[in-house]
Every structure is written in C-alpha cells, then in structure tokens.
Design a protein around this motif. Structure first.
Motif, mmCIF file in Angstrom:
data_model
loop_
_atom_site.group_PDB
_atom_site.id
_atom_site.type_symbol
_atom_site.label_atom_id
_atom_site.label_comp_id
_atom_site.label_asym_id
_atom_site.label_seq_id
_atom_site.Cartn_x
_atom_site.Cartn_y
_atom_site.Cartn_z
ATOM 1 N N ILE A 15 -3.377 4.048 -7.435
ATOM 2 C CA ILE A 15 -4.454 4.429 -6.502
ATOM 3 C C ILE A 15 -5.368 3.232 -6.255
ATOM 4 O O ILE A 15 -5.714 2.926 -5.107
ATOM 5 C CB ILE A 15 -5.226 5.658 -7.026
ATOM 6 C CG1 ILE A 15 -4.348 6.909 -6.922
ATOM 7 C CG2 ILE A 15 -6.547 5.847 -6.270
ATOM 8 C CD1 ILE A 15 -4.888 8.131 -7.632
ATOM 9 N N ILE A 16 -5.724 2.524 -7.318
ATOM 10 C CA ILE A 16 -6.574 1.327 -7.187
ATOM 11 C C ILE A 16 -5.867 0.254 -6.371
ATOM 12 O O ILE A 16 -6.452 -0.351 -5.467
ATOM 13 C CB ILE A 16 -6.967 0.767 -8.576
ATOM 14 C CG1 ILE A 16 -7.783 1.776 -9.376
ATOM 15 C CG2 ILE A 16 -7.716 -0.568 -8.436
ATOM 16 C CD1 ILE A 16 -9.072 2.204 -8.749
ATOM 17 N N HIS A 17 -4.590 0.011 -6.669
ATOM 18 C CA HIS A 17 -3.827 -1.006 -5.931
ATOM 19 C C HIS A 17 -3.723 -0.637 -4.450
ATOM 20 O O HIS A 17 -3.843 -1.514 -3.581
ATOM 21 C CB HIS A 17 -2.434 -1.192 -6.530
ATOM 22 C CG HIS A 17 -2.441 -1.757 -7.908
ATOM 23 N ND1 HIS A 17 -3.273 -2.777 -8.309
ATOM 24 C CD2 HIS A 17 -1.692 -1.446 -8.992
ATOM 25 C CE1 HIS A 17 -3.046 -3.066 -9.582
ATOM 26 N NE2 HIS A 17 -2.091 -2.272 -10.018
ATOM 27 N N ALA A 18 -3.494 0.637 -4.160
ATOM 28 C CA ALA A 18 -3.411 1.083 -2.759
ATOM 29 C C ALA A 18 -4.748 0.868 -2.057
ATOM 30 O O ALA A 18 -4.781 0.385 -0.923
ATOM 31 C CB ALA A 18 -2.994 2.553 -2.696
ATOM 32 N N ALA A 42 0.845 -1.203 0.000
ATOM 33 C CA ALA A 42 0.000 0.000 0.000
ATOM 34 C C ALA A 42 0.876 1.248 0.000
ATOM 35 O O ALA A 42 0.607 2.211 -0.730
ATOM 36 C CB ALA A 42 -0.941 -0.002 1.216
ATOM 37 N N SER A 43 1.942 1.214 0.793
ATOM 38 C CA SER A 43 2.875 2.349 0.863
ATOM 39 C C SER A 43 3.592 2.552 -0.472
ATOM 40 O O SER A 43 3.696 3.675 -0.966
ATOM 41 C CB SER A 43 3.922 2.106 1.953
ATOM 42 O OG SER A 43 3.310 1.916 3.192
ATOM 43 N N TYR A 44 4.054 1.452 -1.048
ATOM 44 C CA TYR A 44 4.737 1.516 -2.346
ATOM 45 C C TYR A 44 3.827 2.169 -3.392
ATOM 46 O O TYR A 44 4.261 3.042 -4.160
ATOM 47 C CB TYR A 44 5.143 0.104 -2.793
ATOM 48 C CG TYR A 44 5.537 0.041 -4.246
ATOM 49 C CD1 TYR A 44 6.827 0.361 -4.649
ATOM 50 C CD2 TYR A 44 4.601 -0.294 -5.224
ATOM 51 C CE1 TYR A 44 7.184 0.326 -5.991
ATOM 52 C CE2 TYR A 44 4.955 -0.334 -6.563
ATOM 53 C CZ TYR A 44 6.241 -0.016 -6.937
ATOM 54 O OH TYR A 44 6.580 -0.038 -8.260
ATOM 55 N N ILE A 99 -10.546 12.029 -15.805
ATOM 56 C CA ILE A 99 -9.608 10.900 -15.798
ATOM 57 C C ILE A 99 -10.393 9.637 -15.439
ATOM 58 O O ILE A 99 -11.142 9.618 -14.471
ATOM 59 C CB ILE A 99 -8.478 11.108 -14.756
ATOM 60 C CG1 ILE A 99 -7.780 12.447 -14.962
ATOM 61 C CG2 ILE A 99 -7.510 9.935 -14.747
ATOM 62 C CD1 ILE A 99 -6.889 12.561 -16.153
ATOM 63 N N SER A 100 -10.202 8.585 -16.227
ATOM 64 C CA SER A 100 -10.888 7.321 -15.924
ATOM 65 C C SER A 100 -9.934 6.390 -15.193
ATOM 66 O O SER A 100 -8.718 6.536 -15.267
ATOM 67 C CB SER A 100 -11.411 6.677 -17.203
ATOM 68 O OG SER A 100 -10.341 6.415 -18.075
ATOM 69 N N PHE A 101 -10.527 5.437 -14.496
ATOM 70 C CA PHE A 101 -9.751 4.494 -13.704
ATOM 71 C C PHE A 101 -9.845 3.096 -14.292
ATOM 72 O O PHE A 101 -10.867 2.731 -14.872
ATOM 73 C CB PHE A 101 -10.251 4.481 -12.249
ATOM 74 C CG PHE A 101 -9.701 5.620 -11.454
ATOM 75 C CD1 PHE A 101 -8.632 5.416 -10.592
ATOM 76 C CD2 PHE A 101 -10.216 6.900 -11.589
ATOM 77 C CE1 PHE A 101 -8.096 6.473 -9.872
ATOM 78 C CE2 PHE A 101 -9.691 7.957 -10.878
ATOM 79 C CZ PHE A 101 -8.626 7.742 -10.013
ATOM 80 N N PRO A 102 -8.784 2.300 -14.095
ATOM 81 C CA PRO A 102 -8.855 0.897 -14.526
ATOM 82 C C PRO A 102 -9.919 0.168 -13.711
ATOM 83 O O PRO A 102 -10.371 0.669 -12.684
ATOM 84 C CB PRO A 102 -7.457 0.357 -14.229
ATOM 85 C CG PRO A 102 -6.857 1.288 -13.238
ATOM 86 C CD PRO A 102 -7.516 2.616 -13.450
ATOM 87 N N ILE A 103 -10.289 -1.004 -14.161
ATOM 88 C CA ILE A 103 -11.294 -1.798 -13.455
ATOM 89 C C ILE A 103 -10.804 -2.054 -12.041
ATOM 90 O O ILE A 103 -9.669 -2.459 -11.822
ATOM 91 C CB ILE A 103 -11.563 -3.130 -14.195
ATOM 92 C CG1 ILE A 103 -12.153 -2.818 -15.571
ATOM 93 C CG2 ILE A 103 -12.488 -4.021 -13.383
ATOM 94 C CD1 ILE A 103 -12.212 -4.018 -16.486
ATOM 95 N N GLU A 104 -11.699 -1.798 -11.087
ATOM 96 C CA GLU A 104 -11.338 -1.924 -9.675
ATOM 97 C C GLU A 104 -11.612 -3.337 -9.194
ATOM 98 O O GLU A 104 -12.672 -3.628 -8.667
ATOM 99 C CB GLU A 104 -12.140 -0.917 -8.857
ATOM 100 C CG GLU A 104 -11.920 0.506 -9.321
ATOM 101 C CD GLU A 104 -12.799 1.506 -8.606
ATOM 102 O OE1 GLU A 104 -13.109 1.289 -7.427
ATOM 103 O OE2 GLU A 104 -13.183 2.495 -9.232
ATOM 104 N N SER A 105 -10.646 -4.208 -9.388
ATOM 105 C CA SER A 105 -10.831 -5.594 -8.958
ATOM 106 C C SER A 105 -9.716 -5.997 -8.018
ATOM 107 O O SER A 105 -8.619 -5.460 -8.071
ATOM 108 C CB SER A 105 -10.846 -6.516 -10.169
ATOM 109 O OG SER A 105 -9.612 -6.451 -10.837
ATOM 110 N N GLU A 106 -10.030 -6.962 -7.161
ATOM 111 C CA GLU A 106 -9.029 -7.496 -6.242
ATOM 112 C C GLU A 106 -7.978 -8.266 -7.039
ATOM 113 O O GLU A 106 -8.320 -9.002 -7.959
ATOM 114 C CB GLU A 106 -9.701 -8.468 -5.260
ATOM 115 C CG GLU A 106 -10.374 -7.797 -4.091
ATOM 116 C CD GLU A 106 -9.392 -7.150 -3.125
ATOM 117 O OE1 GLU A 106 -8.331 -7.717 -2.855
ATOM 118 O OE2 GLU A 106 -9.720 -6.067 -2.651
ATOM 119 N N PRO A 107 -6.718 -8.122 -6.684
ATOM 120 C CA PRO A 107 -5.691 -8.956 -7.315
ATOM 121 C C PRO A 107 -5.965 -10.426 -6.998
ATOM 122 O O PRO A 107 -6.527 -10.747 -5.961
ATOM 123 C CB PRO A 107 -4.403 -8.505 -6.648
ATOM 124 C CG PRO A 107 -4.709 -7.161 -6.047
ATOM 125 C CD PRO A 107 -6.177 -7.161 -5.748
#
Length: 160
Positions: free
Chosen positions: A89-92, A58-60, A144-152
């Motif tokens: 942002i999504i990954h965080a 999350a920090s990275y 600005i659009s965001f990538p699909i917000e899915s869990e890894p």
C-alpha cells in the motif's frame, strides 16, 4: 443479535473490497492511458511513457495487496501477509505521486480534443488513490501499523 453478527463478519472482507475497488480504478487508468499509445495523434504524448514507468509498479503493488487481502479473507493469519499488504500500500502510494505528475504533464501537452479523455483518466486515478487511502484508514482502525512512509531512493522501488 447484532453483537454476535459482528463476530461472524470477517474484518478482512472490507479491506479486500476497498483494495479491489482501487485496483478496478487502476485497471481503467492502465487501459485508457495505454490506449493513447495506439492512437496516431497521441502515440507520443509527452508524459505518458514517464507516467507508465510508475503506473506499472503501482499496479503490481495494488495486485499484491489485493492478493494478500484475499488470503487474509480466506483465513490465513501469518503476520508476514499483513506486512506484505501494508508495504505494498505504501509503495503504491509512492508510485501514485509520480503517476499523478505524469498525468498532469499529459493533460498540459494534449490537444484540446484529447484533454477531456485525460481528465477522465485523472478521475479514475483519483478513485484509485481514494480507495487506497480508505483502505489504509480502515487498517489503522483495526490496529494495523504501517511501515515508515518514505520515498524509495534513487527512483527505485521494492518489489516485495
């Protein structure tokens, strides 16, 4: 006069400021939760190690988003910089969910004398998440659009 002022303001400055505030709160979460490893009474606090497995990525991702926003504020314009920032942002956000789960476990397992400290860490985590959410709202308002917000998948995370 006000009309011309709007054209001189770099829209990325607000994004950078919000991301820096999110990162600052994250710094407090990291510093305080890591401190618990160095206190004999809390060095093995249930949930802390698991929480750190998600706090580190999350920090990275926050750091990478801040760096991307800094580059955009400085005048770089490549679409891939914006894509990097939005993906981070999504990954965080995805990692924050697991950080929050770990903090709840820590709070439940802490001795009464350490619960206020854990609650303070949770307040900083709330701030980190709130500023990240505000950043996302501001970016969407800029178109600005965001990538699909899915869990890894399978607990892995992307490092781009």
């Amino acid at each position: 006069m006000h009309f011309h002022y709007l054209y001189r303001v770099n829209p990325w400055t607000q994004i950078l400021m919000l991301l820096q505030r999110s990162l600052y709160a994250e710094e407090m979460v990291c510093a305080m939760s890591s401190q618990l490893f160095h206190i004999p009474k809390t060095k093995d606090l249930k949930g802390n190690s698991e929480m750190h497995n998600h706090l580190v990525p999350a920090s990275y991702h926050r750091i990478t988003a801040v760096g991307s926003a800094q580059r955009l504020t400085n005048g770089e314009q490549q679409p891939s910089i914006v894509e990097t920032m939005t993906a981070c942002i999504i990954h965080a956000e995805n990692q924050d969910k697991k950080v929050r789960d770990g903090l709840k476990i820590m709070e439940e397992n802490a001795t009464p004398d350490f619960r206020p400290f854990i609650k303070l860490i949770i307040q900083w985590q709330n701030q980190a998440e709130s500023y990240l959410s505000q950043t996302k709202t501001a970016l969407k308002s800029m178109g600005i659009s965001f990538p699909i917000e899915s869990e890894p998948q399978s607990g892995e995370y992307n490092v781009y």
